[in-house]
Design an enzyme around this catalytic site. Structure first.
Site, PDB file in Angstrom:
ATOM      1  N   ASP A   7     -26.107 -55.030  32.667  1.00 39.36           N
ATOM      2  CA  ASP A   7     -25.497 -53.806  32.155  1.00 39.36           C
ATOM      3  C   ASP A   7     -26.522 -52.671  32.041  1.00 39.36           C
ATOM      4  O   ASP A   7     -27.573 -52.834  31.431  1.00 39.36           O
ATOM      5  CB  ASP A   7     -24.877 -54.093  30.785  1.00 39.36           C
ATOM      6  CG  ASP A   7     -23.899 -53.026  30.336  1.00 39.36           C
ATOM      7  OD1 ASP A   7     -24.202 -51.823  30.470  1.00 39.36           O
ATOM      8  OD2 ASP A   7     -22.815 -53.399  29.842  1.00 39.36           O
ATOM      9  N   THR A  43     -18.725 -49.299  30.335  1.00 35.85           N
ATOM     10  CA  THR A  43     -18.836 -50.722  30.662  1.00 35.85           C
ATOM     11  C   THR A  43     -17.564 -51.394  31.171  1.00 35.85           C
ATOM     12  O   THR A  43     -17.528 -51.892  32.294  1.00 35.85           O
ATOM     13  CB  THR A  43     -19.389 -51.478  29.451  1.00 35.85           C
ATOM     14  OG1 THR A  43     -20.681 -50.952  29.145  1.00 35.85           O
ATOM     15  CG2 THR A  43     -19.517 -52.968  29.739  1.00 35.85           C
ATOM     16  N   ASP A 166     -28.919 -52.178  29.029  1.00 32.15           N
ATOM     17  CA  ASP A 166     -28.081 -51.140  28.439  1.00 32.15           C
ATOM     18  C   ASP A 166     -28.415 -50.876  26.976  1.00 32.15           C
ATOM     19  O   ASP A 166     -28.640 -49.720  26.585  1.00 32.15           O
ATOM     20  CB  ASP A 166     -26.604 -51.539  28.574  1.00 32.15           C
ATOM     21  CG  ASP A 166     -25.657 -50.501  27.996  1.00 32.15           C
ATOM     22  OD1 ASP A 166     -25.472 -49.455  28.639  1.00 32.15           O
ATOM     23  OD2 ASP A 166     -25.105 -50.735  26.909  1.00 32.15           O
ATOM     24  N   HIS A 214     -23.340 -49.129  35.573  1.00 36.90           N
ATOM     25  CA  HIS A 214     -23.673 -47.710  35.489  1.00 36.90           C
ATOM     26  C   HIS A 214     -25.164 -47.582  35.231  1.00 36.90           C
ATOM     27  O   HIS A 214     -25.862 -48.589  35.069  1.00 36.90           O
ATOM     28  CB  HIS A 214     -22.888 -47.020  34.365  1.00 36.90           C
ATOM     29  CG  HIS A 214     -23.021 -47.734  33.044  1.00 36.90           C
ATOM     30  ND1 HIS A 214     -24.190 -47.773  32.324  1.00 36.90           N
ATOM     31  CD2 HIS A 214     -22.120 -48.469  32.324  1.00 36.90           C
ATOM     32  CE1 HIS A 214     -24.016 -48.487  31.225  1.00 36.90           C
ATOM     33  NE2 HIS A 214     -22.771 -48.943  31.209  1.00 36.90           N
ATOM     34  N   HIS A 316     -24.624 -43.001  28.834  1.00 40.12           N
ATOM     35  CA  HIS A 316     -23.926 -42.994  30.115  1.00 40.12           C
ATOM     36  C   HIS A 316     -22.506 -42.544  29.849  1.00 40.12           C
ATOM     37  O   HIS A 316     -22.150 -42.266  28.698  1.00 40.12           O
ATOM     38  CB  HIS A 316     -23.971 -44.376  30.769  1.00 40.12           C
ATOM     39  CG  HIS A 316     -23.495 -45.473  29.887  1.00 40.12           C
ATOM     40  ND1 HIS A 316     -22.177 -45.842  29.769  1.00 40.12           N
ATOM     41  CD2 HIS A 316     -24.178 -46.296  29.021  1.00 40.12           C
ATOM     42  CE1 HIS A 316     -22.055 -46.832  28.906  1.00 40.12           C
ATOM     43  NE2 HIS A 316     -23.256 -47.143  28.429  1.00 40.12           N
TER      44      HIS A 316
END
Length: 411
Positions: A7, A43, A166, A214, A316
């Site tokens: 992630d 996500t 992430d 992402h 993000h």
């Protein structure tokens, strides 16, 4: 096929960190310059696109389930268990594979907890509440567990999810030393994944695809810029809204009260040079984020560095064309070319690639195999071409022989 997501792993995170295992994987397989996720770059929606279609078509439009009538919202983890949020008419590849005679599994991947038209992934594990996504020991245990599924339960397709880098990117920012250390942990884990595959006797049969949902970008703070504060915008009032979803950094969706849409829209449009405001029907076609009843009438997002709401150092959720939103991509295994670097492509194209390798008929989807087929060894095509070439040669020989036989002898 093993599909792995780390992630928030941005496309360039290997540039300021020594990543010997990711480098080795690229040498042994395929590396893309970067890949482009769908919008909204958060996500759950982007992960479900890896398994299905564009977000407006699969309907998992946000990390949060919400009800505009009761104004109830559920956070990311609780939303995993709202079945109707996920089972919205689109079949993920787990179910498609199983319907065509294969065996599928998933560990921690978004969407794992749901059933689809009454079916679930054959082997599945959902992370417990308050799970520590940073625990490297658990990463290795989960890796070995998945490899055991392939070897001992004869699974054909598995998805595996890691919640980093992430979390570290959010907390410390994508340019922080903490993020660089987490990338080193990811790299060690990539090495362990390949080691575990070898230990389980899977090296010559398992195709491993590693990507992310992402990227991440640094948020401007402490008076660096004129911040976006919706409540301070002249003419705008939250009292004009029936419901709003501005819980995640740079993105937002608004449902104005009856008769208030134009007032809300006109107040926000042009109110800040780094705030983008669209009516749902005016959304750019390239974003594929309009044609779904769940998407609210007004959509907002800010430019990189700016947020509508939130206190993280990294975020993000921005426009998917922004380079900081692009994830990485690696693939290795018997189906893939070796030491091949390819140009960028959209992550929606990973679905037909996986279907092709698995030998299953895909559902209706928004990807194109043409975007990725140059990565794959064309063994079947080569074999057919060889047969065709042999038949052509036989035809030429026979034709020549017949012609010579019929040719009159010289007197």
């Amino acid at each position: 096929v093993l599909l792995i997501s780390f992630d928030g792993f941005r496309w360039d995170y290997d540039r300021d960190v020594d990543t010997p295992n990711l480098d080795k994987m690229a040498k042994d397989g395929v590396k893309a310059l970067y890949v482009t996720p769908p919008y909204l770059t958060i996500t759950s929606p982007t992960h479900f696109t890896l398994l299905t279609r564009y977000i407006e078509n699969h309907g998992v439009i946000h990390n949060m389930w919400f009800n505009t009538t009761t104004t109830e919202k559920k956070p990311y983890y609780q939303t995993q268990f709202v079945n109707e949020w996920w089972d919205n008419g689109t079949l993920p590849i787990w179910i498609t594979a199983q319907r065509q005679g294969l065996k599928a599994g998933s560990l921690h991947f978004p969407g794992t907890a749901s059933s689809y038209q009454g079916q679930v992934a054959m082997v599945r594990e959902v992370e417990p509440r308050l799970y520590n996504y940073k625990n490297e020991t658990a990463w290795r245990e989960n890796t070995d567990k998945v490899m055991g599924w392939f070897r001992d339960q004869d699974l054909d397709f598995v998805t595996l999810y890691f919640g980093e880098p992430d979390g570290t990117g959010h907390r410390y920012g994508p340019d922080s030393p903490e993020r660089r250390e987490m990338v080193k942990q990811v790299d060690r884990t990539v090495g362990y994944i390949r080691h575990s595959a070898k230990q389980h006797g899977l090296t010559n049969s398992l195709n491993i695809i590693i990507t992310a949902d992402h990227g991440m970008t640094t948020v401007y703070r402490n008076g660096q810029v004129e911040e976006i504060t919706l409540s301070k915008i002249p003419g705008f009032s939250f009292s004009d809204l029936s419901f709003h979803l501005v819980d995640f950094g740079p993105s937002g969706m608004l449902l104005p009260k009856p008769g208030k849409l134009e007032k809300v829209y006109n107040a926000l449009k042009g109110s800040h040079p780094h705030l983008h405001v669209y009516k749902k029907e005016e959304m750019p076609e390239r974003l594929h984020f309009a044609k779904n009843d769940r998407i609210l009438p007004i959509i907002l997002w800010s430019d990189p560095g700016y947020v509508i709401n939130g206190f993280n150092k990294g975020e993000h959720g921005f426009d998917n064309q922004e380079m900081d939103m692009k994830p990485f991509f690696r693939a290795v295994g018997p189906a893939f070319h070796k030491n091949l670097k390819v140009g960028p492509f959209e992550t929606v194209n990973i679905y037909p690639l996986m279907c092709h390798i698995l030998g299953i008929q895909p559902e209706v989807n928004d990807g194109h195999l043409n975007a990725t087929k140059h990565m794959v060894l064309q063994k079947v095509f080569t074999g057919l071409a060889a047969v065709a070439g042999f038949l052509v040669l036989v035809f030429i020989v026979m034709t020549t022989y017949t012609t010579l036989k019929k040719k009159p002898k010289n007197k």
